[in-house]
Write a protein that holds these residues in place. Structure first.
Motif, PDB file in Angstrom:
ATOM      1  N   THR A 106       0.869  -2.717 -18.586  1.00 19.43           N
ATOM      2  CA  THR A 106       2.304  -2.565 -18.845  1.00 19.43           C
ATOM      3  C   THR A 106       3.070  -1.972 -17.673  1.00 19.43           C
ATOM      4  O   THR A 106       4.297  -1.889 -17.721  1.00 19.43           O
ATOM      5  N   GLU A 107       2.378  -1.546 -16.594  1.00 20.98           N
ATOM      6  CA  GLU A 107       3.062  -0.927 -15.462  1.00 20.98           C
ATOM      7  C   GLU A 107       2.978  -1.769 -14.186  1.00 20.98           C
ATOM      8  O   GLU A 107       3.347  -1.303 -13.112  1.00 20.98           O
ATOM      9  N   ARG A 108       2.522  -2.987 -14.281  1.00 20.60           N
ATOM     10  CA  ARG A 108       2.286  -3.802 -13.084  1.00 20.60           C
ATOM     11  C   ARG A 108       3.585  -4.134 -12.342  1.00 20.60           C
ATOM     12  O   ARG A 108       4.603  -4.443 -12.948  1.00 20.60           O
ATOM     13  N   THR A 109       3.496  -4.097 -11.019  1.00 17.82           N
ATOM     14  CA  THR A 109       4.530  -4.630 -10.139  1.00 17.82           C
ATOM     15  C   THR A 109       3.906  -5.801  -9.398  1.00 17.82           C
ATOM     16  O   THR A 109       2.919  -5.636  -8.676  1.00 17.82           O
ATOM     17  N   LEU A 110       4.460  -7.005  -9.589  1.00 11.29           N
ATOM     18  CA  LEU A 110       3.783  -8.223  -9.152  1.00 11.29           C
ATOM     19  C   LEU A 110       4.228  -8.739  -7.795  1.00 11.29           C
ATOM     20  O   LEU A 110       3.608  -9.664  -7.263  1.00 11.29           O
ATOM     21  N   SER A 111       5.264  -8.186  -7.219  1.00  7.37           N
ATOM     22  CA  SER A 111       5.747  -8.726  -5.946  1.00  7.37           C
ATOM     23  C   SER A 111       6.303  -7.605  -5.088  1.00  7.37           C
ATOM     24  O   SER A 111       6.527  -6.478  -5.560  1.00  7.37           O
ATOM     25  N   GLY A 112       6.540  -7.920  -3.812  1.00 10.58           N
ATOM     26  CA  GLY A 112       7.130  -6.959  -2.894  1.00 10.58           C
ATOM     27  C   GLY A 112       6.097  -6.051  -2.267  1.00 10.58           C
ATOM     28  O   GLY A 112       4.887  -6.158  -2.507  1.00 10.58           O
ATOM     29  N   ASN A 113       6.578  -5.099  -1.467  1.00  9.25           N
ATOM     30  CA  ASN A 113       5.693  -4.179  -0.763  1.00  9.25           C
ATOM     31  C   ASN A 113       5.007  -3.202  -1.702  1.00  9.25           C
ATOM     32  O   ASN A 113       3.972  -2.638  -1.354  1.00  9.25           O
ATOM     33  N   ALA A 114       5.596  -2.991  -2.863  1.00  9.78           N
ATOM     34  CA  ALA A 114       5.047  -2.015  -3.815  1.00  9.78           C
ATOM     35  C   ALA A 114       4.163  -2.674  -4.865  1.00  9.78           C
ATOM     36  O   ALA A 114       4.002  -2.138  -5.966  1.00  9.78           O
ATOM     37  N   LYS A 115       3.594  -3.823  -4.571  1.00  8.76           N
ATOM     38  CA  LYS A 115       2.737  -4.520  -5.524  1.00  8.76           C
ATOM     39  C   LYS A 115       1.623  -3.594  -6.009  1.00  8.76           C
ATOM     40  O   LYS A 115       0.889  -3.016  -5.201  1.00  8.76           O
ATOM     41  N   SER A 116       1.499  -3.464  -7.332  1.00 10.66           N
ATOM     42  CA  SER A 116       0.548  -2.488  -7.853  1.00 10.66           C
ATOM     43  C   SER A 116       0.085  -2.873  -9.251  1.00 10.66           C
ATOM     44  O   SER A 116       0.814  -3.496 -10.018  1.00 10.66           O
ATOM     45  N   MET A 117      -1.140  -2.478  -9.566  1.00 11.01           N
ATOM     46  CA  MET A 117      -1.709  -2.680 -10.887  1.00 11.01           C
ATOM     47  C   MET A 117      -1.241  -1.596 -11.856  1.00 11.01           C
ATOM     48  O   MET A 117      -0.940  -1.872 -13.025  1.00 11.01           O
ATOM     49  N   ILE A 118      -1.171  -0.362 -11.378  1.00  6.82           N
ATOM     50  CA  ILE A 118      -0.732   0.766 -12.197  1.00  6.82           C
ATOM     51  C   ILE A 118       0.457   1.429 -11.517  1.00  6.82           C
ATOM     52  O   ILE A 118       0.625   1.337 -10.301  1.00  6.82           O
ATOM     53  N   GLY A 119       1.284   2.113 -12.309  1.00  4.53           N
ATOM     54  CA  GLY A 119       2.481   2.734 -11.776  1.00  4.53           C
ATOM     55  C   GLY A 119       2.193   3.936 -10.895  1.00  4.53           C
ATOM     56  O   GLY A 119       1.072   4.481 -10.881  1.00  4.53           O
ATOM     57  N   THR A 120       3.199   4.377 -10.168  1.00  2.00           N
ATOM     58  CA  THR A 120       3.054   5.486  -9.225  1.00  2.00           C
ATOM     59  C   THR A 120       2.613   6.764  -9.919  1.00  2.00           C
ATOM     60  O   THR A 120       1.714   7.470  -9.442  1.00  2.00           O
ATOM     61  N   GLN A 121       3.224   7.083 -11.058  1.00  2.00           N
ATOM     62  CA  GLN A 121       2.851   8.296 -11.782  1.00  2.00           C
ATOM     63  C   GLN A 121       1.409   8.224 -12.257  1.00  2.00           C
ATOM     64  O   GLN A 121       0.662   9.212 -12.182  1.00  2.00           O
ATOM     65  N   TRP A 135      -8.122  -6.877  -9.681  1.00  2.00           N
ATOM     66  CA  TRP A 135      -7.797  -5.895  -8.646  1.00  2.00           C
ATOM     67  C   TRP A 135      -7.757  -6.508  -7.251  1.00  2.00           C
ATOM     68  O   TRP A 135      -7.146  -5.924  -6.339  1.00  2.00           O
ATOM     69  N   LYS A 136      -8.378  -7.647  -7.056  1.00  2.00           N
ATOM     70  CA  LYS A 136      -8.329  -8.305  -5.736  1.00  2.00           C
ATOM     71  C   LYS A 136      -6.891  -8.564  -5.311  1.00  2.00           C
ATOM     72  O   LYS A 136      -6.560  -8.484  -4.111  1.00  2.00           O
ATOM     73  N   ALA A 137      -6.027  -8.864  -6.267  1.00  2.00           N
ATOM     74  CA  ALA A 137      -4.624  -9.138  -5.961  1.00  2.00           C
ATOM     75  C   ALA A 137      -3.820  -7.856  -5.733  1.00  2.00           C
ATOM     76  O   ALA A 137      -2.658  -7.916  -5.328  1.00  2.00           O
ATOM     77  N   PHE A 138      -4.433  -6.717  -5.990  1.00  2.00           N
ATOM     78  CA  PHE A 138      -3.772  -5.429  -5.796  1.00  2.00           C
ATOM     79  C   PHE A 138      -4.639  -4.561  -4.889  1.00  2.00           C
ATOM     80  O   PHE A 138      -4.902  -3.388  -5.163  1.00  2.00           O
ATOM     81  N   ALA A 139      -5.079  -5.181  -3.790  1.00  2.00           N
ATOM     82  CA  ALA A 139      -6.089  -4.575  -2.925  1.00  2.00           C
ATOM     83  C   ALA A 139      -5.636  -3.248  -2.322  1.00  2.00           C
ATOM     84  O   ALA A 139      -6.448  -2.323  -2.177  1.00  2.00           O
ATOM     85  N   ALA A 140      -4.367  -3.138  -1.948  1.00  2.50           N
ATOM     86  CA  ALA A 140      -3.904  -1.903  -1.302  1.00  2.50           C
ATOM     87  C   ALA A 140      -4.069  -0.708  -2.236  1.00  2.50           C
ATOM     88  O   ALA A 140      -4.502   0.375  -1.807  1.00  2.50           O
ATOM     89  N   GLN A 141      -3.736  -0.894  -3.490  1.00  2.00           N
ATOM     90  CA  GLN A 141      -3.878   0.214  -4.448  1.00  2.00           C
ATOM     91  C   GLN A 141      -5.349   0.515  -4.719  1.00  2.00           C
ATOM     92  O   GLN A 141      -5.749   1.692  -4.792  1.00  2.00           O
ATOM     93  N   ARG A 142      -6.163  -0.518  -4.859  1.00  2.00           N
ATOM     94  CA  ARG A 142      -7.599  -0.284  -5.039  1.00  2.00           C
ATOM     95  C   ARG A 142      -8.172   0.446  -3.835  1.00  2.00           C
ATOM     96  O   ARG A 142      -9.006   1.354  -3.980  1.00  2.00           O
ATOM     97  N   ASN A 143      -7.743   0.065  -2.630  1.00  2.00           N
ATOM     98  CA  ASN A 143      -8.229   0.742  -1.427  1.00  2.00           C
ATOM     99  C   ASN A 143      -7.876   2.226  -1.441  1.00  2.00           C
ATOM    100  O   ASN A 143      -8.680   3.072  -1.031  1.00  2.00           O
ATOM    101  N   PRO A 186     -19.358  -7.925   1.244  1.00  2.00           N
ATOM    102  CA  PRO A 186     -18.202  -7.036   1.425  1.00  2.00           C
ATOM    103  C   PRO A 186     -17.182  -7.198   0.300  1.00  2.00           C
ATOM    104  O   PRO A 186     -16.901  -8.314  -0.134  1.00  2.00           O
ATOM    105  N   LEU A 187     -16.624  -6.061  -0.129  1.00  2.00           N
ATOM    106  CA  LEU A 187     -15.519  -6.068  -1.075  1.00  2.00           C
ATOM    107  C   LEU A 187     -14.193  -5.910  -0.341  1.00  2.00           C
ATOM    108  O   LEU A 187     -13.231  -6.628  -0.600  1.00  2.00           O
ATOM    109  N   THR A 188     -14.154  -4.965   0.594  1.00  2.00           N
ATOM    110  CA  THR A 188     -12.931  -4.713   1.360  1.00  2.00           C
ATOM    111  C   THR A 188     -13.272  -3.942   2.623  1.00  2.00           C
ATOM    112  O   THR A 188     -14.283  -3.230   2.677  1.00  2.00           O
ATOM    113  N   THR A 189     -12.440  -4.086   3.634  1.00  2.00           N
ATOM    114  CA  THR A 189     -12.577  -3.338   4.884  1.00  2.00           C
ATOM    115  C   THR A 189     -11.307  -2.541   5.126  1.00  2.00           C
ATOM    116  O   THR A 189     -10.203  -3.072   5.033  1.00  2.00           O
TER     117      THR A 189
END
Length: 461
Positions: A283-298, A334-342, A408-411
């Motif tokens: 329910t907190e996903r952001t699907l586009s833009g620089n802030a793409k995320s699976m879960i919200g900031t809080q 989570w592959k589509a939200f790699a930055a947050q997973r990283n 490899p999962l991510t670098t």
């Protein structure tokens, strides 16, 4: 009094209190109340009882809270609902009414604060129960696996059952006759949670839940359109009533009742030296833009803080969507939200946090795997995936070839996170039993007959 139409469902349970969901039935002429009374096993005197006036706002249900309990103690209770012509009655005044309680006795045990005690949990997801005109067709198929879990619970009581998503399929008839009205969605919950084996299990075993996409719509929110706002509101109202209300996401009011003003759906709870953080990945996903995320900031901040501050021996993070490995196709994980997973992985690595285990479902396949880092020999994170509890012939099971494994999962910078399967991929209906004893976490995958079909052992440090 009458037996609950849904429940009782034993939810969030601590050493001092327990939350129990009860649903009654509507009565246009009379006031309707739910009640629970309890006592320690072996005693004869019942408590005065806890009561609540039921309303259509919460689909004639409520979560009643038993307080002032003792740690590591077995209790028995009775639960039911009744109507009265007196509309001026309150939860306090109905205590004076002589009631004939339903004869069935339910039992549960409060948690133990003792560290290093053996603890056992069952996790699972994706329980398909096909409905035709609101009536389950072949419901025994969707309930069969809960008989197996119940048998396991009788052998040695479970500390909790953690359901990680798709407890109902709101969208099972989307092609022909999509359900968008609250009444139709709530009927699915009533049918799903009223089958005999799941009902028996949830009445006495602390049960924790988190939604995934099918509680709303497949691949939500990627597939939403301009007409889906009503669907979302109705689906989330049903989720709040039937899954969220008896969990830790609700704070307690000073009067001991749950606070219905939810701040968020994600939550955490502890059980001795095991800490759990249950993410809301829908329910907190952001699907586009620089802030793409699976879960919200809080939520991300709360997760990082929890990881760093937890002193528990094992830290379990529930992600309804598989945290790892990645699937070959699709962008729902989570592959589509790699930055947050990283960021999550780097927090674990940079703070040298030990014994982190991700628990997931979703893919209609089960497995265990581990993740290591090329520059940090002491780093290891584990993943346990358990799905489905009951599949449908309309959906395939996942296979190893559907996943990106053993590589490899991510670098990040000059360091690479590499993944290795530590079990085979199970492609049949199953649930996972997690047993934590001493410095080991044993994972046993059981089929719907209760037989162990795959096992893995995670060494704790």
């Amino acid at each position: 009094m009458n037996r609950p139409t849904v429940g009782p469902i034993l939810g969030f349970t601590t050493a001092q209190h327990a939350r129990i969901f009860v649903r009654g039935a509507s009565d246009k002429k009379n006031a309707v109340f739910a009640g629970i009374r309890h006592r320690k096993v072996g005693q004869s005197q019942w408590s005065a009882g806890v009561y609540s006036r039921l309303s259509t706002e919460f689909d004639m249900s409520d979560t009643l809270v038993l307080s002032g309990l003792s740690a590591d103690t077995r209790y028995e209770y009775q639960a039911g609902w009744f109507s009265t012509e007196r509309h001026d009655h309150t939860p306090e005044t109905v205590k004076q009414i002589p009631l004939k309680w339903p004869p069935h006795l339910y039992t549960f045990k409060t948690t133990s604060n003792q560290p290093n005690r053996i603890r056992r949990y069952v996790t699972g997801s994706c329980r398909y129960l096909r409905l035709t005109a609101g009536i389950p067709s072949a419901p025994e198929l969707g309930d069969r696996i809960f008989s197996a879990i119940g048998s396991l619970n009788q052998q040695r009581p479970l500390d909790a059952v953690v359901m990680t998503g798709d407890q109902v399929y709101v969208d099972d008839l989307n092609v022909l006759l999509p359900d968008r009205e609250f009444a139709a969605i709530s009927k699915k919950y009533q049918a799903a949670f009223s089958q005999p084996h799941i009902r028996n299990l949830m009445s006495g075993t602390p049960t924790y839940m988190m939604l995934d996409d099918h509680e709303i719509e497949d691949n939500w929110p990627a597939n939403q359109n301009s007409t889906d706002r009503k669907l979302y509101n109705n689906a989330m109202t049903a989720y709040e009533i039937y899954q969220c209300s008896h969990g830790p996401a609700h704070e307690l009011r000073p009067d001991g009742r749950i606070n219905r003003d939810l701040k968020h759906y994600w939550y955490s709870f502890g059980d001795g030296d095991i800490d759990w953080f249950v993410m809301d990945c829908r329910t907190e996903r952001t699907l586009s833009g620089n802030a793409k995320s699976m879960i919200g900031t809080q939520q991300e901040y709360a997760l990082m803080k929890w990881l760093i501050n937890s002193t528990a021996k094992v830290k379990v993070i529930v992600s309804s969507v598989m945290f790892m490995p990645d699937q070959q196709r699709g962008d729902d994980g989570w592959k589509a939200f790699a930055a947050q997973r990283n960021r999550i992985l780097e927090t674990i690595r940079s703070n040298a946090i030990k014994n982190v285990v991700f628990v997931s479902g979703d893919i209609h396949g089960s497995l265990t795997c581990q993740l290591r880092h090329s520059k940090s020999p002491g780093f290891v994170v584990h993943s346990i995936v358990s799905s489905p509890l009951c599949n449908t012939k309309l959906l395939p099971y996942a296979k190893a070839s559907d996943l990106i494994v053993n590589g490899p999962l991510t670098t990040i910078g000059t360091g690479t996170y590499s993944l290795t399967l530590t079990s085979r991929v199970v492609s049949e209906d199953n649930f996972a039993c997690l047993t934590i004893e001493d410095q080991k976490l044993k994972v046993d995958f059981h089929n719907n007959n209760g037989q162990i079909i795959e096992s893995a052992t995670i060494t704790l440090t």
